[in-house]
Design a protein around this motif. Structure first.
Motif, PDB file in Angstrom:
ATOM      1  N   THR A  49      92.266 -11.504  88.100  1.00  0.00           N
ATOM      2  CA  THR A  49      92.555 -13.026  88.070  1.00  0.00           C
ATOM      3  C   THR A  49      91.648 -13.656  87.015  1.00  0.00           C
ATOM      4  OG1 THR A  49      93.310 -13.096  90.290  1.00  0.00           O
ATOM      5  CG2 THR A  49      92.571 -15.221  89.341  1.00  0.00           C
ATOM      6  N   THR A  50      92.172 -14.118  85.989  1.00  0.00           N
ATOM      7  CA  THR A  50      91.121 -14.698  85.003  1.00  0.00           C
ATOM      8  C   THR A  50      90.656 -16.020  85.383  1.00  0.00           C
ATOM      9  OG1 THR A  50      93.075 -15.739  83.825  1.00  0.00           O
ATOM     10  CG2 THR A  50      92.615 -13.295  83.304  1.00  0.00           C
ATOM     11  N   LYS A  51      89.732 -16.305  84.477  1.00  0.00           N
ATOM     12  CA  LYS A  51      89.071 -17.594  84.959  1.00  0.00           C
ATOM     13  C   LYS A  51      89.756 -18.743  85.031  1.00  0.00           C
ATOM     14  CE  LYS A  51      87.396 -19.002  80.216  1.00  0.00           C
ATOM     15  NZ  LYS A  51      85.893 -19.003  79.183  1.00  0.00           N
ATOM     16  N   ASP A  52      90.967 -18.669  84.034  1.00  0.00           N
ATOM     17  CA  ASP A  52      91.805 -19.816  84.081  1.00  0.00           C
ATOM     18  C   ASP A  52      93.137 -19.832  85.265  1.00  0.00           C
ATOM     19  OD1 ASP A  52      93.024 -17.810  82.531  1.00  0.00           O
ATOM     20  OD2 ASP A  52      94.037 -19.083  81.290  1.00  0.00           O
ATOM     21  N   GLY A  53      92.909 -18.507  86.074  1.00  0.00           N
ATOM     22  CA  GLY A  53      93.826 -18.271  87.310  1.00  0.00           C
ATOM     23  C   GLY A  53      95.084 -17.592  87.113  1.00  0.00           C
TER      24      GLY A  53
END
Length: 239
Positions: free
Chosen positions: A79-83
């Protein structure tokens, strides 16, 4: 003394109709509308024209697995930092993963990470490297829509995963990118130079504006107003 500006007269307002034939007026109006429409479409659908995630057919539904190429692996969802949830393969060498280098593969434009497993096998089997690879957002089984900013986030997410993995975090790390993946590699390594021991780029490019047809003076206008994806990494390479 107060300057007074008279309102345009009817004669002034009707200049075009008086001196320019109607067919030329029609041509100019139509051309302007078409140019505006094309400009809007180019800007709005630019990402769909650049990122060929749906090619070849089935690339968004089927992703080959490393086990089909004789490689041990785990299938990870990051899961990336922007979701955004993106898919990755982590292929560690049995028994001595901590003693061998790790190659981080960024794939080319069309297709997904599964289409590059034959390359991964060369590193894994012949060179005995650990292999880490991902499908960018909007590619393969990863969620989201690809953009330059998004791919930068994805690449950082997979690097952060490696740096937290007990078996891989202290291995020599090499970035390998093909075409679009080369641009992603250059950007990631430039932002994390102390984390990498090397980088390999194959058939990549220095910036998307270099692909734009040279319109003379209009080229600058095109690049400033229409381009939303740049990948301008010439300066990073020179540094």
């Amino acid at each position: 003394m107060k300057l007074q500006i008279d309102k345009p007269t009817k004669a002034t307002m009707s200049f075009l109709s008086d001196y320019i034939p109607s067919y030329i007026q029609f041509f100019l109006t139509t051309t302007s509308i078409v140019a505006l429409a094309v400009t809007s479409l180019l800007y709005t659908y630019q990402c769909k024209m650049i990122y060929l995630a749906g090619l070849p057919e089935g690339s968004r539904q089927v992703v080959q697995k490393p086990s089909e190429f004789g490689m041990n692996y785990t299938d990870e969802t990051l899961t990336t930092k922007d979701g955004v949830r993106i898919k990755a393969y982590i292929c560690k060498l049995p028994l001595y993963a901590r003693d061998r280098p790790t190659i981080l593969i960024f794939h080319a434009n069309a297709g997904n990470m599964g289409h590059r497993l034959f390359i991964a096998k060369e590193f894994y089997v012949k060179l005995e490297y650990n292999v880490v690879m991902l499908s960018y957002r909007g590619y393969g089984l990863s969620e989201g829509t690809p953009t330059e900013k998004g791919l930068r986030i994805d690449s950082q997410a997979i690097l952060d995963f490696i740096l937290k993995d007990e078996d891989l975090k202290n291995t020599k790390l090499i970035a390998y990118g093909q075409s679009l993946g080369g641009a992603v590699s250059i950007d990631l390594v430039s932002r994390n130079e102390d984390k990498f021991s090397g980088m390999i780029v194959e058939n990549t490019f220095l910036s998307i504006p270099f692909f734009v047809i040279k319109f003379g003076h209009l080229k600058k206008l095109y690049n400033k107003l229409l381009m939303s994806q740049y990948y301008f990494y010439l300066g990073l390479m020179m540094n």
